[in-house]
Design a protein around this motif. Structure first.
Motif, short mmCIF file in Angstrom:
data_model
loop_
_atom_site.label_atom_id
_atom_site.label_comp_id
_atom_site.label_asym_id
_atom_site.label_seq_id
_atom_site.Cartn_x
_atom_site.Cartn_y
_atom_site.Cartn_z
N UNK A 1 -15.30 15.34 -50.62
CA UNK A 1 -16.61 15.18 -50.02
C UNK A 1 -16.82 14.09 -49.43
N UNK A 2 -17.57 13.98 -48.28
CA UNK A 2 -17.84 12.46 -47.51
C UNK A 2 -19.17 12.19 -48.05
N UNK A 3 -19.58 11.02 -48.49
CA UNK A 3 -20.95 10.65 -48.60
C UNK A 3 -21.14 9.24 -48.13
N UNK A 4 -22.23 9.25 -47.51
CA UNK A 4 -22.68 7.80 -46.94
C UNK A 4 -24.01 7.47 -47.39
N UNK A 5 -24.13 6.27 -47.83
CA UNK A 5 -25.33 5.95 -48.22
C UNK A 5 -26.11 4.58 -47.80
N UNK A 6 -27.32 4.58 -47.16
CA UNK A 6 -27.94 3.55 -46.70
C UNK A 6 -27.04 2.53 -45.74
N UNK A 7 -26.58 3.29 -44.63
CA UNK A 7 -25.63 2.68 -43.79
C UNK A 7 -26.51 2.00 -42.87
N UNK A 8 -26.14 0.62 -42.37
CA UNK A 8 -26.56 -0.03 -41.33
C UNK A 8 -25.31 -0.61 -40.29
N UNK A 9 -25.80 -0.51 -39.24
CA UNK A 9 -24.64 -0.88 -38.40
C UNK A 9 -25.20 -1.82 -37.39
N UNK A 10 -24.68 -2.82 -37.03
CA UNK A 10 -25.04 -3.87 -36.06
C UNK A 10 -24.15 -4.21 -35.12
N UNK A 11 -24.43 -4.28 -33.65
CA UNK A 11 -23.59 -4.83 -32.92
C UNK A 11 -24.09 -5.96 -32.00
N UNK A 12 -23.67 -7.04 -32.36
CA UNK A 12 -24.33 -8.56 -31.93
C UNK A 12 -25.53 -8.38 -32.54
N UNK A 13 -26.73 -8.57 -31.92
CA UNK A 13 -28.19 -8.85 -32.13
C UNK A 13 -28.73 -7.40 -32.35
N UNK A 14 -28.15 -6.35 -32.02
CA UNK A 14 -28.89 -4.93 -31.77
C UNK A 14 -28.40 -4.29 -33.03
N UNK A 15 -29.29 -3.93 -33.74
CA UNK A 15 -29.11 -2.80 -34.85
C UNK A 15 -29.21 -1.38 -34.36
N UNK A 16 -28.00 -0.80 -34.41
CA UNK A 16 -27.88 0.60 -33.96
C UNK A 16 -28.46 1.52 -34.71
#
Lengths: 201, 225
Positions: A1-16
């Motif tokens: 099972x794949x589980x993801x928690x509280x993921x944040x992704x940022x590219x440069x200054x921008x939060x995706x």
């Protein structure tokens, strides 16, 4: 099972995206939807372990990815939107060599069969540079037939495929799910499969 | 052990196959080596003593530059078409696959240089013994050039103008190999014997074999992020 928690992704200054959590159980598939540039591919790269999230974590069967990378990658089949095909090599060489580097020795006859199933009869020995975009995509998708994996992560798998290939691919994904696998897809096209879950970025 | 090495073999074989389909690249590097080495006597003049003296240095610098020529393409095409991603996602050791690529690079760029070096050495009027030592030093030294070069190629991957940066980064690191490699023949002519220089070269080879693939892999993972 794949589980993801509280993921944040940022590219440069921008939060995706931020604070993204979901769980993908067996026999389910997840569609990732979103506009161009919303971060679909970035999310897939994090899920596959290619890049690290700014925050949050991804676990596979309860183990964080970076702790047991090899076990996770043995279960994972990732197809990016880049082809990973060598123009100078034939479809057959491309398949056997790339699978060989992953430790799967595929007999030539099996690889030829997979190419036939994807409708590439007579193209086995033709260098990939002579193939059309759709045919290249089909060569790439042959990996789904040849490499056993429990989790499929497919970035825009339907791109450039004709209607027959789209049907065949949907059938493959369905069979994979019935066999206890799971899949993560991004796609702009409306899907013939009933979506298991959907995350919109 | 054999199972572990199978992906490594595949990695070497794949790059050799690709090189075989791109014969011009191998031939270009080799001819570049031949021409650079041939230009020196033309520029310096036909004094046999002087030529004998500069021969090891000339051949070694030729080998450095010839290696550098193909280095930028060691990882760049695989990075561009996504193959590198697939290698990083392989359940097999990424380091071993990278090591396979480095070995293939040496077989394509280094080994031909080693094989043709005795022939070029003749026109510098080197004796048989000096030719043998020079070839031996290149045989030990050219893998070092590929190994250290791979680290540079991995570090400059995806950087704009990476080619020039790669040369600036890598050429200074080649200095020890150059000194001990070219020095082996001079030491022999001076009567000290080439053993010391060749041993140090072999030691450099061992150290870079252990560390370079690993460092290159770490740099590649960063480049893929």
């Amino acid at each position: 099972m794949l589980s993801v928690s509280h993921l944040t992704c940022q590219r440069g200054e921008r939060v995706l995206f931020q604070d993204l959590s979901f769980e993908l159980p067996q026999c389910q598939w997840l569609q990732i939807a979103g506009a161009n540039g919303a971060g679909k591919t970035s999310l897939l790269r994090i899920l596959s372990g290619l890049s690290e999230p700014v925050e949050g974590r991804v676990t596979w069967n309860g183990t964080p990815l970076r702790e047991d990378r090899e076990a996770f990658h043995a279960d994972l089949l990732y197809l990016g939107h880049q082809g990973a095909l060598k123009e100078e090599l034939t479809p057959l060489e491309n398949l056997t060599l790339s699978l060989g580097m992953e430790g799967f020795e595929v007999p030539e006859t099996t690889a030829v069969q997979a190419l036939h199933q994807f409708g590439l009869q007579g193209r086995e020995q033709l260098p990939v540079r002579f193939l059309s975009a759709g045919q290249r995509r089909r060569v790439l998708l042959c990996r789904l037939l040849l490499r056993p994996a429990r989790l499929w992560i497919l970035d825009e798998p339907y791109t450039a495929l004709d209607i027959h290939a789209v049907g065949f691919l949907s059938g493959l994904i369905e069979a994979h799910l019935l066999g206890g696998g799971s899949a993560v897809l991004t796609s702009h096209q409306s899907m013939t499969l009933s979506p298991g879950m959907c995350v919109t970025l | 052990m054999i199972r572990l090495l199978a992906p490594f073999r595949q990695s070497v074989w794949r790059d050799l196959l690709l090189a075989a389909r791109h014969k011009t690249e191998i031939i270009t590097a080799l001819f570049f080596f031949v021409i650079v080495v041939n230009l020196l006597p033309l520029g310096i003049g036909p004094d046999p003593d002087l030529l004998r003296k500069i021969a090891p240095g000339a051949l070694w610098i030729g080998a450095l530059l010839a290696t550098l020529l193909g280095l930028q393409r060691l990882f760049a095409p695989d990075h561009a078409d996504g193959t590198l991603e697939q290698m990083a996602l392989s359940p097999q050791s990424f380091t071993l696959l990278v090591a396979g690529k480095i070995v293939a690079h040496w077989l394509v760029a280094g080994l031909p240089v080693v094989l043709i070096a005795p022939l070029l050495g003749v026109q510098f009027d080197l004796s048989g013994r000096s030719l043998f030592i020079l070839t031996l030093s290149l045989l030990l030294g050219t893998p070092i050039l590929s190994l250290i070069g791979a680290v540079g190629a991995a570090l400059t991957l995806g950087v704009r103008g990476g080619g020039a940066l790669l040369s600036l980064l890598i050429l200074p690191l080649y200095i020890p190999a150059l000194i001990f490699g070219a020095g082996a023949v001079e030491a022999d002519l001076a009567g000290i014997g080439p053993d010391g220089h060749l041993s140090l070269l072999a030691a450099l080879l061992v150290v870079s074999t252990f560390f370079a693939p690993w460092v290159a892999t770490v740099a590649l993972r960063v480049a893929l992020e």
